[in-house]
Design an enzyme around this catalytic site. Structure first.
Site, PDB file in Angstrom:
ATOM      1  N   HIS A  43       0.853  -1.193   0.000  1.00 24.62           N
ATOM      2  CA  HIS A  43       0.000   0.000   0.000  1.00 24.62           C
ATOM      3  C   HIS A  43       0.882   1.234   0.000  1.00 24.62           C
ATOM      4  O   HIS A  43       1.549   1.543   0.982  1.00 24.62           O
ATOM      5  CB  HIS A  43      -0.925  -0.017   1.220  1.00 24.62           C
ATOM      6  CG  HIS A  43      -1.865  -1.188   1.226  1.00 24.62           C
ATOM      7  ND1 HIS A  43      -1.462  -2.451   1.630  1.00 24.62           N
ATOM      8  CD2 HIS A  43      -3.171  -1.296   0.855  1.00 24.62           C
ATOM      9  CE1 HIS A  43      -2.491  -3.287   1.518  1.00 24.62           C
ATOM     10  NE2 HIS A  43      -3.531  -2.611   1.056  1.00 24.62           N
ATOM     11  N   HIS A  88      -4.188   4.203  -3.094  1.00 25.99           N
ATOM     12  CA  HIS A  88      -4.182   3.459  -1.835  1.00 25.99           C
ATOM     13  C   HIS A  88      -3.237   2.256  -1.873  1.00 25.99           C
ATOM     14  O   HIS A  88      -2.442   2.048  -0.959  1.00 25.99           O
ATOM     15  CB  HIS A  88      -5.604   2.993  -1.513  1.00 25.99           C
ATOM     16  CG  HIS A  88      -5.715   2.139  -0.295  1.00 25.99           C
ATOM     17  ND1 HIS A  88      -5.779   2.658   0.976  1.00 25.99           N
ATOM     18  CD2 HIS A  88      -5.769   0.787  -0.147  1.00 25.99           C
ATOM     19  CE1 HIS A  88      -5.862   1.677   1.857  1.00 25.99           C
ATOM     20  NE2 HIS A  88      -5.870   0.525   1.197  1.00 25.99           N
ATOM     21  N   GLU A 120     -17.085  -3.643  25.089  1.00 27.48           N
ATOM     22  CA  GLU A 120     -16.291  -4.872  25.017  1.00 27.48           C
ATOM     23  C   GLU A 120     -15.209  -4.823  23.960  1.00 27.48           C
ATOM     24  O   GLU A 120     -14.089  -5.298  24.187  1.00 27.48           O
ATOM     25  CB  GLU A 120     -17.197  -6.092  24.770  1.00 27.48           C
ATOM     26  CG  GLU A 120     -17.827  -6.674  26.016  1.00 27.48           C
ATOM     27  CD  GLU A 120     -19.192  -6.079  26.314  1.00 27.48           C
ATOM     28  OE1 GLU A 120     -19.865  -6.581  27.223  1.00 27.48           O
ATOM     29  OE2 GLU A 120     -19.579  -5.111  25.623  1.00 27.48           O
ATOM     30  N   HIS A 122     -28.639 -14.784  25.649  1.00 25.95           N
ATOM     31  CA  HIS A 122     -27.597 -14.742  26.669  1.00 25.95           C
ATOM     32  C   HIS A 122     -27.055 -16.125  27.029  1.00 25.95           C
ATOM     33  O   HIS A 122     -26.256 -16.251  27.950  1.00 25.95           O
ATOM     34  CB  HIS A 122     -28.138 -14.064  27.932  1.00 25.95           C
ATOM     35  CG  HIS A 122     -28.246 -12.577  27.817  1.00 25.95           C
ATOM     36  ND1 HIS A 122     -28.926 -11.951  26.801  1.00 25.95           N
ATOM     37  CD2 HIS A 122     -27.731 -11.581  28.596  1.00 25.95           C
ATOM     38  CE1 HIS A 122     -28.847 -10.634  26.962  1.00 25.95           C
ATOM     39  NE2 HIS A 122     -28.120 -10.392  28.031  1.00 25.95           N
TER      40      HIS A 122
END
Length: 711
Positions: free
Chosen positions: A74, A313, A464, A527
């Protein structure tokens, strides 16, 4: 928006102390903005600016030649961020290339890891042990220049790489972890007489990093905990891979970061004087705010055919390398060219850095003599020294007692681990009360309220993904061992960070995952993890412990802190589990440390092996009670068991016994490696009390006995 240093200076009002807050001044293509007072350093000497500018172009040349040779890579970022690299490595960062693991060095993290040749080029120029020959081997097998930066491990030992990066946004969150760890180190080890930790964390990131949500979670945490030792450099080139950035984003990122609580700046990323002054100002600003510098750049700068477009890129510019090198003033026909002047300049940089390094070592020596106990603790932390597993077992009292959830056992064990490993810390994604991993009498980390940077318990909030990446940052920083907790079912929020920790061999990181099965009960299938534990087991180099009782929980924790080559997941139950008191505590600990062991030996000729893990071991023991020829094997950690000798594995699961059955309250697939029949849960659960869910889905000793009878 492209601005010169003159424009930046025109946008502020001079004061005795620097430059005060200002009203925005309209420029040709936009507005130069800075959200709070910008204190400018003395202007960099013209000769230094010229040397930095030359180095910037030569770094561009190194990147172009390496990517062209590989026909892969890149090119956009290395060309677009040359001046940023020159300022960091040639002027603003504190480091000593001859000691790349110096504990008080500034850290640089390339969050946009695809631009890795930017980093490799600057490491070579700055004098790190990364030769031109290694640059020539970019992306080749066994080279020290892999496609994305890799933290030193068994595959690559490239010096100066502070994080394994590539998944966009994660490097930003890793940098937040670095910064938090650095604040903690200062809080724990600095004294009134000696300051041994005062370094900064720099991270270079692009549009993709800020579109990924993990960076937003981490940015909110960083501002809330006042991590003012963190500096983000945003490579704002208005381009993403598929399209120009405006096609998918229209936010005002400066206002977003101001809203988080960051100090913000906006500059022309190609104006060396502006880059120098702004980074210096950000470093000097100890105001409780992390720093965000929007550097407006041209992707692929210097390559006329692609610059400023999404084609710049990747490696699309390879055919134009020779012309681009000529355009930026590099000698025609010379590959991997570095001028004598640039080498001399970086020799001077090294001499300056060594003087600062030597001065720090004098301070460190005085600190060590004045604080011998802290010095020993720090040496142990840096070198990952601690008791052996056997010594820890001897130091941790037997758990004993009645049936209890392993999350409750874990709470008892983590207190002992914290005492035995002073540099062990822990945190939670708003679930300390449920996951039970709070370290008593250790205080809370951070700024404000009852917090201190010297304390051990981190509150990540309901973040999280950021938690996982911040924990990796702690691991990379190399001073603390850290665990973080949430419900097992939510591990998918940060699974990408566990994968990277595993491939980076971050043994300083572990995960406390509770509410491990359908036994969660009433909360229902959203859950109740069924595929989660097996999903973790398939990640290479991750140890997954699901202990069956309190003594196995001791072994799981001890393994997590004594392991040397990777992270560990500790998977604990919500519901109570019987203690297997028929086997002495020492035997359960030693056996669990090996991943599997005989939890009940047959009393007649061996006819059947019953394997189980976690809460299902108690069912296996009951089912085997009336079967004299049955052996019960507890398997808390498949990965640890697989590392044992063939002799040990044969002693636990003799190959002569082919009648084998396994039981786990989760998907069954992985167990067929060991068993011919599996009693598992290959469906989602439902909302009901946990014992009812377990019974309805066959997780009982009665069903196990029935399945054995059918074999």
């Amino acid at each position: 928006m492209k601005f010169s240093a003159i424009a930046v200076f025109a946008a502020v009002v001079s004061t005795a102390n620097g430059f005060a807050t200002h009203q925005p001044v309209a420029l040709t293509r936009g507005v130069a903005r800075k959200a709070s007072s910008l204190q400018m350093s003395t202007a960099t000497e013209t000769t230094n600016l010229a040397a930095l500018a030359t180095a910037a172009n030569e770094a561009r040349g190194l990147a172009m030649d390496s990517i062209a040779a590989a026909h892969s890579g890149h090119m956009g970022l290395p060309l677009g961020c040359g001046e940023i690299g020159a300022s960091l490595y040639g002027s603003q960062m504190s480091y000593y290339a001859k000691d790349p693991t110096w504990i008080n060095r500034d850290r640089f993290i390339l969050s946009a890891g695809h631009g890795s040749m930017f980093l490799y080029s600057w490491l070579n120029l700055a004098g790190f042990d990364l030769s031109i020959d290694e640059l020539k081997q970019f992306r080749q097998h066994h080279s020290q220049t892999p496609g994305h930066p890799e933290f030193p491990n068994s595959e690559h030992t490239t010096p100066g790489i502070e994080c394994t990066t590539g998944p966009l946004g994660a490097g930003v969150a890793n940098a937040v972890g670095h910064a938090a760890s650095a604040k903690m180190a200062a809080g724990v080890y600095n004294t009134e007489d000696h300051e041994i930790f005062n370094h900064h964390i720099f991270v270079l990131a692009g549009d993709g990093c800020f579109q990924e949500g993990v960076s937003a979670e981490a940015a909110a945490f960083a501002a809330h905990e006042q991590l003012d030792n963190l500096v983000i450099l945003y490579d704002s080139n208005e381009v993403t891979l598929d399209k120009m950035a405006e096609y998918t984003q229209s936010e005002d990122i400066i206002k977003r970061y101001e809203a988080y609580g960051w100090e913000t700046y906006e500059i022309d990323g190609h104006d060396l004087e502006a880059v120098e002054a702004t980074i210096a100002a950000a470093k000097a600003s100890d105001n409780g705010k992390p720093k965000f510098i929007k550097c407006n750049t041209i992707i692929g700068k210097g390559m006329e055919e692609t610059e400023g477009t999404n084609a710049a890129h990747g490696e699309a510019g390879v055919p134009y390398v020779d012309n681009a090198k000529k355009n930026i003033g590099l000698p025609e026909g010379e590959k991997w060219y570095v001028s004598e002047g640039t080498r001399e300049f970086f020799s001077e940089v090294e001499a300056k850095n060594k003087a600062a390094y030597d001065s720090w070592n004098d301070t460190f020596k005085a600190w060590s003599e004045a604080n011998p106990e802290l010095a020993t603790q720090l040496d142990n932390a840096v070198n990952d020294k601690m008791m052996s597993a056997e010594e820890m077992f001897a130091a941790i009292p037997e758990m004993g007692g009645a049936a209890e959830a392993t999350r409750v056992s874990g709470n008892k064990v983590i207190q002992e681990i914290s005492k035995l490993v002073p540099h062990y810390v822990s945190g939670s994604a708003d679930l300390h009360g449920s996951c039970r991993n709070y370290i008593n009498d250790a205080g809370n980390f951070g700024a404000g309220f009852d917090k201190s940077y010297a304390n051990k318990n981190l509150y990540f909030g309901i973040r999280e993904h950021a938690m996982g990446a911040i924990m990796n940052g702690f691991g990379y920083h190399g001073l603390f061992k850290i665990s973080g907790s949430t419900f097992a079912v939510f591990v998918d929020y940060f699974r990408p960070t566990i994968r990277v920790a595993s491939l980076a061999e971050l043994n300083r990181v572990s995960y406390i995952l509770t509410h491990d099965s359908i036994g969660v009960g009433e909360d229902g299938p959203t859950h109740q993890p069924v595929e989660t534990v097996s999903g973790l087991r398939v990640i290479p180099n991750l140890d997954v412990y699901r202990p069956a009782d309190a003594e196995e929980t001791v072994a799981a924790f001890v393994s997590s802190v004594t392991r040397k080559d990777g992270p560990t997941a500790l998977v604990f139950s919500r519901q109570n589990i019987d203690q297997n008191d028929a086997v002495p505590a020492a035997e359960r600990r030693a056996g669990a440390l090996k991943g599997a062991y005989v939890a009940k030996k047959e009393s007649a000729d061996l006819e059947l092996i019953i394997m189980a893990t976690g809460s299902e071991v108690q069912h296996a023991l009951k089912a085997a009670a009336d079967l004299p020829g049955a052996r019960v094997v507890s398997v808390p950690c498949m990965e640890a068991f697989e590392r044992q000798s063939e002799e040990y594995k044969e002693s636990v699961m003799p190959s002569s016994c082919t009648k084998r059955i396994a039981m786990e309250a989760g998907v069954s697939g992985l167990w067929y490696k060991y068993a011919s029949k599996v009693v598992g849960v290959d469906r989602f659960g439902f909302s009901a009390p946990g014992d009812i869910v377990m019974s309805e889905l066959g997780m009982t000793p009665e069903n196990l006995s029935a399945q054995i009878a059918d074999m």
